[in-house]
Design a protein around this motif. Sequence first.
Motif, short mmCIF file in Angstrom:
data_model
loop_
_atom_site.label_atom_id
_atom_site.label_comp_id
_atom_site.label_asym_id
_atom_site.label_seq_id
_atom_site.Cartn_x
_atom_site.Cartn_y
_atom_site.Cartn_z
N THR A 18 37.12 31.05 29.48
CA THR A 18 36.41 31.95 30.40
C THR A 18 35.45 31.16 31.28
O THR A 18 35.34 31.42 32.48
CB THR A 18 35.65 33.03 29.62
OG1 THR A 18 36.60 33.84 28.91
CG2 THR A 18 34.85 33.92 30.54
N HIS A 21 37.35 29.53 33.89
CA HIS A 21 37.76 30.53 34.89
C HIS A 21 36.61 30.86 35.82
O HIS A 21 36.81 30.95 37.05
CB HIS A 21 38.25 31.79 34.17
CG HIS A 21 38.62 32.90 35.12
ND1 HIS A 21 39.68 32.83 35.98
CD2 HIS A 21 38.03 34.12 35.33
CE1 HIS A 21 39.75 33.94 36.69
NE2 HIS A 21 38.77 34.74 36.32
N LEU A 219 43.44 42.71 38.04
CA LEU A 219 42.24 41.88 38.05
C LEU A 219 41.16 42.43 38.98
O LEU A 219 39.97 42.37 38.66
CB LEU A 219 42.60 40.46 38.47
CG LEU A 219 41.47 39.42 38.48
CD1 LEU A 219 40.99 39.14 37.06
CD2 LEU A 219 41.95 38.12 39.13
N PRO A 237 41.24 38.45 33.26
CA PRO A 237 41.62 37.14 33.82
C PRO A 237 42.76 36.49 33.05
O PRO A 237 43.62 35.83 33.64
CB PRO A 237 40.33 36.32 33.73
CG PRO A 237 39.47 37.03 32.75
CD PRO A 237 39.83 38.47 32.86
N HIS A 240 46.00 38.22 34.10
CA HIS A 240 46.37 37.79 35.45
C HIS A 240 47.07 36.44 35.41
O HIS A 240 48.14 36.24 36.01
CB HIS A 240 45.12 37.73 36.32
CG HIS A 240 45.38 37.19 37.69
ND1 HIS A 240 45.17 35.86 38.01
CD2 HIS A 240 45.85 37.78 38.83
CE1 HIS A 240 45.48 35.66 39.28
NE2 HIS A 240 45.90 36.80 39.80
#
Length: 253
Positions: A18, A21, A219, A237, A240
């Motif tokens: 995360t 991301h 998303l 996320p 996606h």
Amino acid sequence: MSWSISEVARVSGVTTRTLRHYDAIGLLPPDHVGANGYRYYERPQLLRLQRILLLRELGLGLPQIEAVLAGSVDEREALRLHREEMLAARDRLDDLLVTIDATIAELDGGPELTAEELFAGFDQRRAELEERLVAAHGEGVRQHFAVSAERTREWTAEDHLAAREQGEDLLRRMALLARADVAPDSPGALELIGEHHLGIRAFWEPDRSSYVGLAEFYLNDPEQRSNLDRIDPLLAPWLHEAMTAFAASHWRT
């Protein structure tokens, strides 16, 4: 003092995937990247992450959070808009609950529902979803909805509810992989996305472009994102990325 990405993940409870991301989308870049290629964070980045997590707990999606942090959207106004979205979602759920209660009453020997009463909540929700997708991806979306409507024309309320429960179970299994930091393009992840693809094909036939477009809709659409975040904030996320990886492998050019 600097913290490595693994240390930030440990103290914040956010996975390293995360954090990477957040860096990739420009929401939380590290202070610097070491010669070893590792990301390092200073106190300003920790404070920014804390605010991101607070806004996420309040139900804001990442695009809204990014706008708030950039100062382009007032935080109070963003929360007011989110409150309106949640009230609209509550109204839709209330409509579905009325339909469910009436169906239960019929099954218990009560008066038989008309066809319009049987699908009242579903029809409204489908129409609203269609308009949002058309706004995001163009008029071509209407053809997919027409196909879906024809394929489900004979479905009962129980059929719709069963499909919804199966979809939510699949999302919960995906969330477990996201929480375990399983790579979205790993075999286990792609196997679950294969299930998702088959589920979509029960309604309409996606191609590579429309399937990737659906991933982006999950998303970025506030309602879809809120639904996924309620299951797990890491899910959207991850989903996606996984759907995009599946599209690349399933529809090879």
